[in-house]
Motif scaffolding. Structure first.
Motif, PDB file in Angstrom:
ATOM      1  N   VAL A  58     -20.928  11.314 -12.477  1.00 54.54           N
ATOM      2  CA  VAL A  58     -19.633  10.883 -11.959  1.00 54.54           C
ATOM      3  C   VAL A  58     -18.466  11.500 -12.711  1.00 54.54           C
ATOM      4  CG1 VAL A  58     -18.179   8.892 -11.494  1.00 54.54           C
ATOM      5  CG2 VAL A  58     -20.633   8.761 -11.099  1.00 54.54           C
ATOM      6  N   LYS A 117     -13.158   8.743 -14.802  1.00 52.59           N
ATOM      7  CA  LYS A 117     -12.913   7.454 -14.166  1.00 52.59           C
ATOM      8  C   LYS A 117     -11.666   7.547 -13.272  1.00 52.59           C
ATOM      9  CE  LYS A 117     -11.709   2.785 -15.532  1.00 52.59           C
ATOM     10  NZ  LYS A 117     -11.236   1.981 -16.629  1.00 52.59           N
ATOM     11  N   PRO A 118     -11.736   7.109 -12.011  1.00 55.34           N
ATOM     12  CA  PRO A 118     -10.561   7.206 -11.146  1.00 55.34           C
ATOM     13  C   PRO A 118      -9.475   6.202 -11.573  1.00 55.34           C
ATOM     14  CG  PRO A 118     -12.325   6.085 -10.014  1.00 55.34           C
ATOM     15  CD  PRO A 118     -12.900   6.547 -11.316  1.00 55.34           C
ATOM     16  N   GLU A 119      -8.224   6.538 -11.289  1.00 49.19           N
ATOM     17  CA  GLU A 119      -7.112   5.660 -11.668  1.00 49.19           C
ATOM     18  C   GLU A 119      -6.708   4.725 -10.541  1.00 49.19           C
ATOM     19  OE1 GLU A 119      -4.079   8.280 -12.986  1.00 49.19           O
ATOM     20  OE2 GLU A 119      -4.988   8.548 -14.953  1.00 49.19           O
ATOM     21  N   SER A 120      -7.177   5.022  -9.343  1.00 47.18           N
ATOM     22  CA  SER A 120      -6.874   4.125  -8.224  1.00 47.18           C
ATOM     23  C   SER A 120      -8.018   4.136  -7.233  1.00 47.18           C
ATOM     24  CB  SER A 120      -5.573   4.562  -7.543  1.00 47.18           C
ATOM     25  OG  SER A 120      -5.752   5.841  -6.980  1.00 47.18           O
ATOM     26  N   VAL A 121      -8.035   3.090  -6.398  1.00 51.25           N
ATOM     27  CA  VAL A 121      -9.095   3.002  -5.382  1.00 51.25           C
ATOM     28  C   VAL A 121      -8.450   2.712  -4.025  1.00 51.25           C
ATOM     29  CG1 VAL A 121     -10.815   2.176  -7.041  1.00 51.25           C
ATOM     30  CG2 VAL A 121      -9.413   0.527  -5.809  1.00 51.25           C
ATOM     31  N   PRO A 122      -9.103   3.103  -2.932  1.00 53.43           N
ATOM     32  CA  PRO A 122      -8.485   2.868  -1.621  1.00 53.43           C
ATOM     33  C   PRO A 122      -8.542   1.390  -1.224  1.00 53.43           C
ATOM     34  CG  PRO A 122     -10.646   3.847  -1.366  1.00 53.43           C
ATOM     35  CD  PRO A 122     -10.372   3.823  -2.831  1.00 53.43           C
ATOM     36  N   ALA A 123      -7.526   0.968  -0.482  1.00 52.30           N
ATOM     37  CA  ALA A 123      -7.471  -0.423  -0.013  1.00 52.30           C
ATOM     38  C   ALA A 123      -7.404  -0.452   1.508  1.00 52.30           C
ATOM     39  CB  ALA A 123      -6.249  -1.126  -0.593  1.00 52.30           C
ATOM     40  N   VAL A 124      -8.081  -1.441   2.063  1.00 48.87           N
ATOM     41  CA  VAL A 124      -8.053  -1.595   3.517  1.00 48.87           C
ATOM     42  C   VAL A 124      -7.882  -3.083   3.843  1.00 48.87           C
ATOM     43  CG1 VAL A 124     -10.581  -1.723   3.684  1.00 48.87           C
ATOM     44  CG2 VAL A 124      -9.250  -1.015   5.663  1.00 48.87           C
ATOM     45  N   ILE A 125      -7.120  -3.354   4.892  1.00 46.08           N
ATOM     46  CA  ILE A 125      -6.919  -4.747   5.331  1.00 46.08           C
ATOM     47  C   ILE A 125      -7.676  -4.934   6.634  1.00 46.08           C
ATOM     48  CG2 ILE A 125      -5.194  -6.439   6.062  1.00 46.08           C
ATOM     49  CD1 ILE A 125      -3.150  -4.831   4.404  1.00 46.08           C
ATOM     50  N   ARG A 126      -8.451  -6.007   6.694  1.00 44.04           N
ATOM     51  CA  ARG A 126      -9.204  -6.293   7.929  1.00 44.04           C
ATOM     52  C   ARG A 126      -8.924  -7.727   8.375  1.00 44.04           C
ATOM     53  NH1 ARG A 126     -13.992  -3.386   5.473  1.00 44.04           N
ATOM     54  NH2 ARG A 126     -13.712  -1.265   6.228  1.00 44.04           N
ATOM     55  N   TRP A 127      -8.976  -7.935   9.662  1.00 43.79           N
ATOM     56  CA  TRP A 127      -8.795  -9.296  10.178  1.00 43.79           C
ATOM     57  C   TRP A 127      -9.538  -9.465  11.489  1.00 43.79           C
ATOM     58  CZ3 TRP A 127      -5.148  -5.499  10.003  1.00 43.79           C
ATOM     59  CH2 TRP A 127      -4.575  -5.083  11.198  1.00 43.79           C
TER      60      TRP A 127
END
Lengths: 278, 552
Positions: free
Chosen positions: A265, A268-278
């Protein structure tokens, strides 16, 4: 199998808690005075009965108080007119640490005023009021609710005791997988009650003892743990070849996972993706 | 050390040959596992209300969403904004920084940047290699108003009476909601409900904001007046002036399923009213109770009220101190992580800070007759009292100030002349033959405030007194028995904090006095009616307001 085999050796006996434990229990008296009210007969006795049931306190009701101080006690309480100093003096004669004073008056509805008076300094610790129509009945749930608001929460915590004995000295005692010392233990172990517990007693070279037990409030459950020697033909599991093979494989696995992650790997990544679900 | 044990039994040597095979297999699996490891992610699952009416995602005005990450001190660390198209079922909202954060806020905006949807989750820890799933309740920024046999619900983003939200029914006949408050996570709205005729049947009702249905009920033995919830949602305090007591409710226990009766503690207090919560410098939870405040319509000039502030510790409920004042106070407010209480002190016309460790009061700023107060972050919003110099030509105004705690000078953000009312002299449904006497408000007092998230709107409860002198009016010739008319009206008002415009008004109780006598028949005629019953002689007196995700 061994647990089953030696289950019969558990000899639980339930008895009243010992005198030392008994001495720790606070004593209180429930007294009553009425100002021309006949509603809710025996209210203080009923309250004392519920307190005995719900708490570990030593509770004297009006009937007990009369037995100790004579029938004059009701007159004394009435003369106090609810004054904490005077009520505290009665508590002192009853040798209790607190007095719960139930005062009843009528103002259309019946007004029940309940006060907790500490005998030591005659201080009112808590005071509650309750009103109810004449002829109404105070349900047990409502009475319990009043008592829980009146008394500190810790009073509703009840205890029992587990006394553990063994035929082996120096055996490790575990209560709910927590070490409690070596046999012989200095005294019984205090636990919340009612409650369920697992007792294990073990010593190298002897068959482990295990038992599940329930402890009722204000009682002592005695456990006699008999630990027979392990038969010589039996090889301990840690001398089996497969045991150490599994251990070695596990160690290598952990090292391998870490190394694998580090190598493959990288940063280390500094950010991660975000998703909103409903 | 292991090896001698492994080989100590020569009879098992053949079995030990399996060991290298096992080790190689394990290593191969590990290398594969490590290689497959991927970057973490955050999935936010929205908890949405069950009905379209309450569901913010069905609002066609939604144009965009912002996801805001704040640290433990509330400082914004990152804001991601993405456009939204109705019908979407998933929204990719950019990258979130790895680390631990105090709060995650999701805000839905209209094209004019009005807050249409709001939700928060806290705290959260975003890891580089792990998938994080967060459940976030998303709601419309409703304001809830107490004062009648139902809790009224207002969508603060709407300006028209046509957009009425169904009220929350109390299902307790004859009872009135005296006060409301919301939990900080937005999941519940609380209503203190009572009946002065039968105080023993009163309750604290907890409604789920997702369905506006009752979730918990705590019995009270008295008719309540006021309700406050602490900033962290741990405590609620209900106060009852007539019953001289407050009840402290442990909300953690109540929402955790403990028998409601066991979650309360009563403390006897004379004349308690509003409660505010602070945390002492030592980290102790405290509540401050304002006792004997000024009445809504009580002027300073003739007031004989003497207020006091009592400090109690939570959860024990011990009284730590009572500080008496030689004048009447109007309101108190607090904010998280501040040990001071802010006091609306109208008679010297100032805002003060009361220290909960030294019990000393210090003046912060001079403000014209402050009558209500709330603290939102570093801002104090102050509702004021205004009187008309000449009621014939000028209407008294709704006046609201804003005070930044870093600055000693307040700013007047709203000073809007309040609406006229009229008195109907003749009412005939079959014709238009009615005579309406118009009147300007001569006195306007903002007695309660609430700020929804975003602070672009403010909800105010307003008392207005109107005066009409018709002695010189031509109508007097026809109706000589009418000379002076006084109306007293109580309203919920939604205001735009930018323009000061009155966006909504729901007029509750209003009564008229003719020639200084109460008129029980005729009612006030709202000439610029936005919402509310046209003729209201006493069924709704707004007594409390709260805003979901706002303050208080």
């Amino acid at each position: 199998m061994r647990k089953l085999l030696f289950a019969a050796i558990l000899l639980p006996s339930v008895a009243s808690a010992g005198s030392a434990a008994h001495a720790r229990r606070r004593a209180i008296a429930v007294l009553e005075f009425r100002q021309g009210v006949s509603a809710f007969p025996g209210f203080a006795d009923r309250m004392a009965k519920r307190l005995r049931h719900l708490t570990g306190l030593r509770v004297l009701g009006p009937t007990d108080a009369r037995q100790r101080l004579g029938d004059q006690v009701d007159k004394f309480v009435a003369e106090c007119q609810g004054q904490p100093r005077c009520v505290g003096a009665i508590g002192r004669r009853l040798r209790v640490s607190e007095v719960i004073l139930v005062g009843m008056s009528s103002l259309g509805d019946v007004v029940i005023q309940i006060s907790r008076v500490r005998v030591r300094d005659r201080r009112v610790l808590r005071s509650l009021g309750h009103t109810a129509p004449v002829g109404a009945r105070l349900s047990r749930a409502k009475l319990d609710g009043l008592l829980r608001r009146l008394m500190p929460r810790r009073d509703f915590i009840r205890y029992g005791f587990i006394r553990i004995r063994s035929n082996r000295r120096g055996a490790l005692v575990l209560l709910n997988d927590k070490k409690r010392g070596l046999t012989p233990l200095p005294g019984p172990i205090r636990v919340r009650a009612p409650s369920a517990h697992r007792v294990r007693v073990k010593k190298p070279g002897y068959v482990d003892f295990s038992a599940d037990l329930r402890v009722p409030p204000d009682a002592t459950v005695t456990v006699n743990a008999v630990l027979p020697p392990i038969p010589k033909a039996v090889t301990p599991f840690y001398k089996k070849w497969w045991f150490w093979t599994v251990i070695a494989s596990s160690v290598v696995t952990v090292v391998g996972v870490t190394t694998g992650i580090m190598l493959t790997v990288g940063k280390k990544p500094e950010s991660v993706p975000a998703v909103i679900r409903w | 050390m292991l090896w001698p044990l492994l080989v100590q039994d020569p009879r098992e040597t053949r079995r030990h040959r399996r060991l290298p095979v096992l080790l190689i297999g394990a290593l191969s699996l590990l290398a594969l596992g490590g290689g497959c490891k991927s970057k973490g992610s955050v999935t936010i699952s929205l908890e949405l209300p069950a009905t379209d009416e309450l569901n913010p995602m069905t609002d066609p005005r939604l144009e965009s969403f912002s996801l805001i990450v704040s640290d433990e001190d509330g400082l914004v660390q990152k804001i991601n904004t993405v456009p939204f198209t109705p019908g979407q079922r998933e929204l990719r909202i950019g990258e979130l920084p790895v680390g631990s954060f105090g709060r995650l806020t999701l805000v839905g905006y209209s094209d004019t940047n009005q807050v249409l949807a709001f939700g928060e989750a806290s705290p959260l820890s975003v890891a580089a290699w792990e998938d994080l799933f967060i459940s976030l309740p998303l709601r419309k920024p409703y304001s809830y108003i107490a004062g009648g046999e139902a809790v009224l619900v207002f969508d603060t983003t709407r300006a028209h009476s046509a957009d009425v939200v169904s009220p929350i029914e109390l299902n307790s006949p004859g009872q009135t909601a005296a006060a409301v408050a919301t939990m900080p996570d937005g999941r519940y709205v609380l209503a203190a409900v009572g009946d002065r005729e039968q105080p023993a049947s009163s309750n604290l009702l907890v409604f789920n904001t997702g369905q506006h249905s009752e979730a918990f009920r705590v019995p009270l033995n008295y008719s309540p007046d006021y309700l406050s919830v602490s900033h962290d949602g741990r405590w609620a305090i209900i106060s009852a002036t007539d019953a001289s007591r407050i009840t402290v409710v442990d909300m953690d226990q109540l929402l955790g399923g403990t028998d409601p009766v066991l979650t309360t503690r009563d403390i006897v207090f004379a004349a308690p009213r509003r409660a505010a919560f602070v945390r002492s410098p030592e980290g102790q939870d405290l509540a401050v109770i304002l006792r004997d405040p000024l009445a809504i319509n009580e002027p300073c000039e003739t007031s004989t009220t003497r207020s006091s502030l009592s400090v109690i510790d939570l959860p024990e409920g011990n009284l730590l101190n009572t500080t008496n004042f030689d004048r009447g106070l109007a309101d108190i407010a607090s904010r998280p992580d501040d040990s001071r209480i802010f006091v609306a002190d109208p008679c010297p016309a100032q805002i003060s800070a009361f220290e909960t460790d030294t019990y000393q009061t210090q003046a912060l700023a001079n403000v014209q007759v402050p009558r209500s107060l709330i603290a939102a972050g570093s801002t104090l919003w102050i509702g004021s009292w205004d009187e008309s110099a000449d009621v014939g030509t000028t209407a008294a105004r709704i006046v609201i100030y804003k005070l930044e705690l870093e600055s000693p000078t307040p700013t007047q953000v709203i000073a809007t002349p309040f609406l006229q009312e009229g008195y109907v002299l003749r009412w005939d449904d079959s014709s238009s033959s009615k005579v309406v006497l118009r009147a300007n408000p001569r006195l306007v007092s903002v007695y309660h405030l609430s700020v929804p998230p975003g602070s672009s709107r403010i909800s105010a409860l307003v008392y207005a007194q109107y005066y009409g002198d018709y002695r010189s009016n031509p109508i007097t010739d026809k109706l000589p028995n009418i000379s002076e008319v006084v109306y007293n009206s109580f309203s919920y008002v939604g205001l735009d904090t930018g323009s000061g415009e009155i966006r909504r008004r729901y007029r509750g109780l209003c009564w008229a006095e003719i020639n200084r006598m109460l008129d029980p028949v005729y009612c006030c005629e709202d000439l610029e009616l936005f919402e509310g019953p046209r003729c209201n002689l006493g069924d709704f007196l707004p007594t409390g307001a709260t805003s979901l995700f706002g303050v208080p």
